[in-house]
Enzyme design. Structure first.
Site, PDB file in Angstrom:
ATOM      1  N   CYS A 152      49.281  40.592  54.106  1.00 45.56           N
ATOM      2  CA  CYS A 152      48.916  39.890  52.896  1.00 45.56           C
ATOM      3  C   CYS A 152      47.212  40.170  52.964  1.00 45.56           C
ATOM      4  O   CYS A 152      46.432  39.910  53.980  1.00 45.56           O
ATOM      5  CB  CYS A 152      49.075  38.358  53.011  1.00 45.56           C
TER       6      CYS A 152
ATOM      7  N   HIS B 186      48.596  30.992  55.157  1.00 47.74           N
ATOM      8  CA  HIS B 186      49.293  31.855  54.284  1.00 47.74           C
ATOM      9  C   HIS B 186      50.487  30.901  53.414  1.00 47.74           C
ATOM     10  O   HIS B 186      51.533  30.848  54.027  1.00 47.74           O
ATOM     11  CB  HIS B 186      50.073  33.010  54.835  1.00 47.74           C
TER      12      HIS B 186
ATOM     13  N   ASN C 208      46.714  30.067  39.258  1.00 42.82           N
ATOM     14  CA  ASN C 208      47.877  30.757  38.784  1.00 42.82           C
ATOM     15  C   ASN C 208      48.939  30.612  39.545  1.00 42.82           C
ATOM     16  O   ASN C 208      48.909  31.056  41.114  1.00 42.82           O
ATOM     17  CB  ASN C 208      47.748  32.305  38.671  1.00 42.82           C
TER      18      ASN C 208
ATOM     19  N   HIS D  25      49.118  34.746  47.596  1.00 42.31           N
ATOM     20  CA  HIS D  25      48.571  33.699  48.751  1.00 42.31           C
ATOM     21  C   HIS D  25      47.816  32.834  47.973  1.00 42.31           C
ATOM     22  O   HIS D  25      46.826  33.242  47.017  1.00 42.31           O
ATOM     23  CB  HIS D  25      47.894  34.617  49.748  1.00 42.31           C
TER      24      HIS D  25
ATOM     25  N   HIS E  41      45.263  30.707  46.074  1.00 41.18           N
ATOM     26  CA  HIS E  41      44.044  30.686  45.630  1.00 41.18           C
ATOM     27  C   HIS E  41      43.830  30.033  44.464  1.00 41.18           C
ATOM     28  O   HIS E  41      44.536  30.099  43.478  1.00 41.18           O
ATOM     29  CB  HIS E  41      43.578  32.132  45.648  1.00 41.18           C
TER      30      HIS E  41
ATOM     31  N   HIS F 240      40.805  29.934  41.481  1.00 38.94           N
ATOM     32  CA  HIS F 240      39.717  30.499  40.619  1.00 38.94           C
ATOM     33  C   HIS F 240      38.466  29.542  40.520  1.00 38.94           C
ATOM     34  O   HIS F 240      39.235  28.620  39.750  1.00 38.94           O
ATOM     35  CB  HIS F 240      40.177  31.498  39.670  1.00 38.94           C
TER      36      HIS F 240
HETATM   37  P1  AMP Z   1      45.943  35.941  40.447  1.00 38.48           P
HETATM   38  O1  AMP Z   1      46.727  36.168  41.686  1.00 38.48           O
HETATM   39  O2  AMP Z   1      46.272  36.621  39.258  1.00 38.48           O
HETATM   40  O3  AMP Z   1      45.343  34.496  40.313  1.00 38.48           O
HETATM   41  O4  AMP Z   1      44.378  36.670  40.743  1.00 38.48           O
HETATM   42  C1  AMP Z   1      44.170  37.389  42.013  1.00 38.48           C
HETATM   43  C2  AMP Z   1      42.764  37.675  41.887  1.00 38.48           C
HETATM   44  O5  AMP Z   1      42.381  38.145  43.249  1.00 38.48           O
HETATM   45  C3  AMP Z   1      42.031  38.745  40.876  1.00 38.48           C
HETATM   46  O6  AMP Z   1      41.329  38.045  39.981  1.00 38.48           O
HETATM   47  C4  AMP Z   1      41.373  39.734  41.621  1.00 38.48           C
HETATM   48  O7  AMP Z   1      40.511  40.471  41.024  1.00 38.48           O
HETATM   49  C5  AMP Z   1      41.255  39.177  42.791  1.00 38.48           C
HETATM   50  N1  AMP Z   1      41.382  40.093  44.058  1.00 38.48           N
HETATM   51  C6  AMP Z   1      42.141  40.884  44.459  1.00 38.48           C
HETATM   52  N2  AMP Z   1      41.786  41.376  45.540  1.00 38.48           N
HETATM   53  C7  AMP Z   1      40.560  41.083  45.765  1.00 38.48           C
HETATM   54  C8  AMP Z   1      39.768  41.296  46.912  1.00 38.48           C
HETATM   55  N3  AMP Z   1      40.283  42.397  47.895  1.00 38.48           N
HETATM   56  N4  AMP Z   1      38.660  40.876  47.066  1.00 38.48           N
HETATM   57  C9  AMP Z   1      38.175  40.050  45.883  1.00 38.48           C
HETATM   58  N5  AMP Z   1      39.146  39.655  44.954  1.00 38.48           N
HETATM   59  C10 AMP Z   1      40.194  40.155  45.021  1.00 38.48           C
HETATM   60 ZN    ZN Z   2      48.160  35.425  53.258  1.00 41.30          ZN
END
Ligand code: AMP
Ligand code: ZN
Length: 115
Positions: free
Chosen positions: A7, A49, A89, A100, A102, A104
């Site tokens: 992950c 996780h 989301n 995982h 998160h 925003h």
């Molecule tokens: P979501 O799962 O659609 O809510 O969004 C996943 C977010 O993670 C997206 O906005 C990506 O740009 C961001 N993302 C994915 N990989 C990385 C990373 N290595 N570092 C920073 N942001 C990331």
């Molecule tokens: Zn994870």
């Protein structure tokens, strides 16, 4: 603490993949989104996780509360003065890409790339 070595956010939390971090403690890591939608776009991530909000139960309430309560301070520290937006989301229909949990948090002057 549960962790998944495949992950990407677990690997960022473990320091195995670099990220532009803005905050870290025992339970939470916060870093700038690699593809920002807004002038300031951070991701607040529990180190454990937890796949998505669909997996959240009452035991996670203090952790989620801490994440929410931390966000205004971080946006202030990042220079956001005129409001911000939280987005979580969840699952396929919720357009979740990284499996995982998160949150925003986006702010800064509009127009934004999206959102
Ligand atoms: P979501 O799962 O659609 O809510 O969004 C996943 C977010 O993670 C997206 O906005 C990506 O740009 C961001 N993302 C994915 N990989 C990385 C990373 N290595 N570092 C920073 N942001 C990331
Ligand atoms: Zn994870």
């Amino acid at each position: 603490m549960s962790s998944d070595s495949n992950c990407i956010f677990c690997r960022i939390a473990a320091g195995q993949i670099p990220a532009n971090k803005v905050y870290e403690d025992d339970e939470i890591v916060v870093f700038h989104d690699i593809h920002p939608w807004a002038p300031v776009h951070i991701l607040m991530v529990p180190k454990a996780h937890i796949v998505s909000m669909a997996d959240v139960t009452a035991e996670h309430a203090p952790l989620l509360g801490r994440m929410m309560a931390l966000s205004p301070r971080l946006m202030r520290e990042l220079g956001v003065t005129d409001g911000f937006r939280h987005v979580i989301n969840t699952g396929r229909d919720g357009s979740q890409e990284v499996m995982h949990l998160h949150m925003h948090v986006m702010g800064g002057p509009r127009p934004w790339a999206k959102g």
